[in-house]
Structures are given as C-alpha cells and as structure tokens.
Motif scaffolding. Structure first.
Motif, PDB file in Angstrom:
ATOM      1  N   ALA A 152      11.826  37.053   8.763  1.00 21.26           N
ATOM      2  CA  ALA A 152      13.094  36.450   9.168  1.00 21.26           C
ATOM      3  C   ALA A 152      12.891  34.990   9.579  1.00 21.26           C
ATOM      4  O   ALA A 152      11.767  34.472   9.650  1.00 21.26           O
ATOM      5  CB  ALA A 152      13.707  37.241  10.316  1.00 21.26           C
TER       6      ALA A 152
ATOM      7  N   GLY B 150      10.910  40.466  12.463  1.00 26.48           N
ATOM      8  CA  GLY B 150      12.160  39.924  12.967  1.00 26.48           C
ATOM      9  C   GLY B 150      12.072  38.483  13.400  1.00 26.48           C
ATOM     10  O   GLY B 150      10.978  37.897  13.517  1.00 26.48           O
ATOM     11  N   PRO B 151      13.225  37.863  13.670  1.00 34.75           N
ATOM     12  CA  PRO B 151      13.290  36.435  13.982  1.00 34.75           C
ATOM     13  C   PRO B 151      12.530  36.073  15.245  1.00 34.75           C
ATOM     14  O   PRO B 151      12.537  36.812  16.229  1.00 34.75           O
ATOM     15  CB  PRO B 151      14.787  36.176  14.148  1.00 34.75           C
ATOM     16  CG  PRO B 151      15.392  37.511  14.422  1.00 34.75           C
ATOM     17  CD  PRO B 151      14.558  38.498  13.694  1.00 34.75           C
ATOM     18  N   GLY B 152      11.853  34.941  15.187  1.00 32.73           N
ATOM     19  CA  GLY B 152      11.167  34.408  16.351  1.00 32.73           C
ATOM     20  C   GLY B 152       9.823  35.031  16.649  1.00 32.73           C
ATOM     21  O   GLY B 152       9.175  34.668  17.630  1.00 32.73           O
ATOM     22  N   THR B 153       9.382  35.961  15.833  1.00 27.90           N
ATOM     23  CA  THR B 153       8.093  36.620  16.080  1.00 27.90           C
ATOM     24  C   THR B 153       6.944  35.740  15.610  1.00 27.90           C
ATOM     25  O   THR B 153       7.029  35.066  14.584  1.00 27.90           O
ATOM     26  CB  THR B 153       8.047  37.991  15.387  1.00 27.90           C
ATOM     27  OG1 THR B 153       8.902  38.889  16.099  1.00 27.90           O
ATOM     28  CG2 THR B 153       6.641  38.569  15.358  1.00 27.90           C
TER      29      THR B 153
ATOM     30  N   GLY C 107      10.161  43.860  15.528  1.00 27.93           N
ATOM     31  CA  GLY C 107      11.435  43.294  15.949  1.00 27.93           C
ATOM     32  C   GLY C 107      11.370  41.803  16.233  1.00 27.93           C
ATOM     33  O   GLY C 107      10.441  41.091  15.824  1.00 27.93           O
ATOM     34  N   ALA C 108      12.360  41.330  16.978  1.00 33.27           N
ATOM     35  CA  ALA C 108      12.515  39.906  17.264  1.00 33.27           C
ATOM     36  C   ALA C 108      11.649  39.477  18.444  1.00 33.27           C
ATOM     37  O   ALA C 108      11.399  40.245  19.377  1.00 33.27           O
ATOM     38  CB  ALA C 108      13.982  39.596  17.559  1.00 33.27           C
ATOM     39  N   ASP C 109      11.196  38.227  18.384  1.00 34.23           N
ATOM     40  CA  ASP C 109      10.526  37.555  19.508  1.00 34.23           C
ATOM     41  C   ASP C 109       9.288  38.296  20.002  1.00 34.23           C
ATOM     42  O   ASP C 109       8.982  38.298  21.198  1.00 34.23           O
ATOM     43  CB  ASP C 109      11.514  37.345  20.660  1.00 34.23           C
ATOM     44  CG  ASP C 109      12.698  36.489  20.254  1.00 34.23           C
ATOM     45  OD1 ASP C 109      12.485  35.464  19.593  1.00 34.23           O
ATOM     46  OD2 ASP C 109      13.845  36.859  20.572  1.00 34.23           O
TER      47      ASP C 109
ATOM     48  N   ASP D  21      11.705  44.878  20.041  1.00 36.08           N
ATOM     49  CA  ASP D  21      11.828  43.447  20.321  1.00 36.08           C
ATOM     50  C   ASP D  21      10.968  43.041  21.524  1.00 36.08           C
ATOM     51  O   ASP D  21      10.737  43.831  22.446  1.00 36.08           O
ATOM     52  CB  ASP D  21      13.284  43.089  20.625  1.00 36.08           C
ATOM     53  CG  ASP D  21      14.213  43.376  19.465  1.00 36.08           C
ATOM     54  OD1 ASP D  21      13.758  43.346  18.303  1.00 36.08           O
ATOM     55  OD2 ASP D  21      15.412  43.625  19.720  1.00 36.08           O
ATOM     56  N   ARG D  22      10.511  41.786  21.488  1.00 38.87           N
ATOM     57  CA  ARG D  22       9.809  41.166  22.618  1.00 38.87           C
ATOM     58  C   ARG D  22       8.572  41.966  23.045  1.00 38.87           C
ATOM     59  O   ARG D  22       8.259  42.073  24.229  1.00 38.87           O
ATOM     60  CB  ARG D  22      10.764  40.967  23.803  1.00 38.87           C
ATOM     61  CG  ARG D  22      11.941  40.046  23.462  1.00 38.87           C
ATOM     62  CD  ARG D  22      12.936  39.944  24.597  1.00 38.87           C
ATOM     63  NE  ARG D  22      13.530  41.247  24.917  1.00 38.87           N
ATOM     64  CZ  ARG D  22      14.484  41.831  24.205  1.00 38.87           C
ATOM     65  NH1 ARG D  22      14.975  41.238  23.128  1.00 38.87           N
ATOM     66  NH2 ARG D  22      14.966  43.021  24.551  1.00 38.87           N
TER      67      ARG D  22
END
Length: 257
Positions: free
Chosen positions: A16, A34-37, A52-54, A83-84
C-alpha cells in the motif's frame, strides 16, 4: 512507497501507499502490506502473509514462514498481523497448519521483542507484549493486554487470560487465569495483577470483587467447581468476575492453581 533497489519483492505482493522496504529485505508471494508499514533491511516476509497499517518489522525478523510441524504438507495456510504491530530483531512467526485452522493471528498493537517466537496456529489478542526470548508452542491462545516476561516458554494448546502477566523464565503448561500475576516452573498464579489493573482504570468495586473471587478459587483447597459455585453465590457479578469464571469453565488443559 520506498523500496530499496536491493530488496526482493515478489510480483504478486501488494504494498500500500507509504510502505517502506529496506535493503536486502525479502517480500514473498501473495503478501499484503498495509499503509505506513516499514520493513527494515534484511527482514523476511514469507508467502500468504497479511500485515496491517503502520507496523514496523525490524532487521532480521522472519515472519510468515512454514510451520515447524512434521504434519505440515505444504497446504495453503496464512499469517494475519493487525495494525501498529512492532516486531523486533530476529523474531520468528509461523503460518498456521491445515489441521489447526490454517491461520496464525497477531492482534493490533502487539509488541514482539527480540528473539521471541510465535508458532503455528497461535491466536494473540490486541496489545500483547512478548519480552525477549519468549516462546509460544503451537495453538496457544492469548487474550488482550497480556504481558509475557523474558524467556517464558508456553506449552502448545495453552491459554493465557486477559490482563495476566507471566513472570520471566516461567514454564507454562496449564491455562493461566485472567487478571493474575503468574510465575514459576510450573507456572501458577501468585496474586492479582493489581498494579496493572489500576493503571488500566479498573474501579475499586471491580478490584474488590476480583480479590474476593481470587481468594475463594486460588487460596483455598475447595474443589474448583465448588469454589466457582461459591463465587457465583457470594461475589458481585461484575463482568470481570464473570469472565474469570467463564475462562475457568471453558478450560480443556485445566487452570493452574
């Protein structure tokens, strides 16, 4: 996206916006990030893994690899990371097995410190912290907000209840109840996780109810079923006490006392 020219990213991988992949990292087939990872240099993300993201995968971590199970027949199985999530150096996380449900899961905001290991078909809730060298056998289920100290070893098919803390170097062979401080070889509860529960904002009413339930179940020699009946009759039925009783009632390996 920022992908270092020395990184290897399979054509079927889906990355992403905002994903960063460092030097000599490896991203395998059918991976979704996912975005920001951020995937640091020399990290390995194997096939059929969703992240997931981040999230942040540190150098030399290896996730999504085949299960360490001799019954595994190269079937399509998965790893799902929320995420995270923070995965530090040299951590290993295996995918699931066909016989075990096919999926290993890490919930949101978990922290896996260096050299920790999550085996096939494990299910981790949100904000689980595994300190350095903590190791999970296959099919372990860990509820939300659990902490595992360094070098903890957990037997396959064991469950750890929400907001429990397992002291370092413990050997866990039976289910550990929620809300408790547990340690030893073999690991068992040694009191409520009072400081952790207060930090989480638990009310005095809830803490007193949990203390009363704990005394009846874990500080007497009353058979477990009778102790649970006594708790139901004498202790206020706050949600946390109900969860404690349900956790014990649903145990298949037995709850450590």
């Amino acid at each position: 996206m920022e992908i270092h020219p020395t990184a290897v990213v399979h054509d079927s991988a889906q990355l992403a916006l905002g994903v960063k992949v460092g030097a000599f990292a490896h991203i395998g087939p059918e991976v979704s990030i996912g975005p920001g990872t951020r995937v640091d240099h020399h990290a390995n993300i194997e096939r059929l893994t969703t992240i997931g993201a981040d999230c942040h995968i540190w150098p030399y971590a290896s996730v999504g690899t085949d299960p360490q199970d001799l019954k595994f027949g190269d079937e399509r199985t998965f790893l799902q990371i929320g995420d995270r999530v923070l995965i530090r150096e040299f951590v290993t996380v295996n995918r699931g097995t066909g016989e075990g449900g096919g999926v290993t899961r890490l919930g949101d905001e978990c922290l896996l410190m260096a050299y920790s290991h999550v085996a096939h078909d494990c299910q981790l809730g949100q904000r689980v912290i595994m300190a350095n060298g903590a190791t999970l056998g296959g099919h372990v289920h860990i509820e939300d907000y659990v902490g595992l100290g360094g070098m903890v070893a957990i037997h396959q098919f064991t469950r750890i209840g929400t907001r429990a803390y397992i002291g370092g170097m413990s050997g866990v062979a039976q289910d550990q109840p929620p809300y408790c401080l547990c340690e030893g070889n073999r690991c068992k509860p040694h009191g409520l996780n009072v400081i952790g529960l207060k930090r989480a904002g638990f009310s005095e009413e809830t803490l007193e109810a949990l203390k009363a339930a704990y005394r009846i179940i874990f500080r007497t020699h009353t058979p477990i079923q009778k102790a649970m009946e006594q708790v139901r009759a004498e202790v206020p039925g706050v949600p946390e006490v109900i969860h404690l009783l349900d956790f014990i009632a649903s145990s298949e390996r037995g709850v450590a006392r």
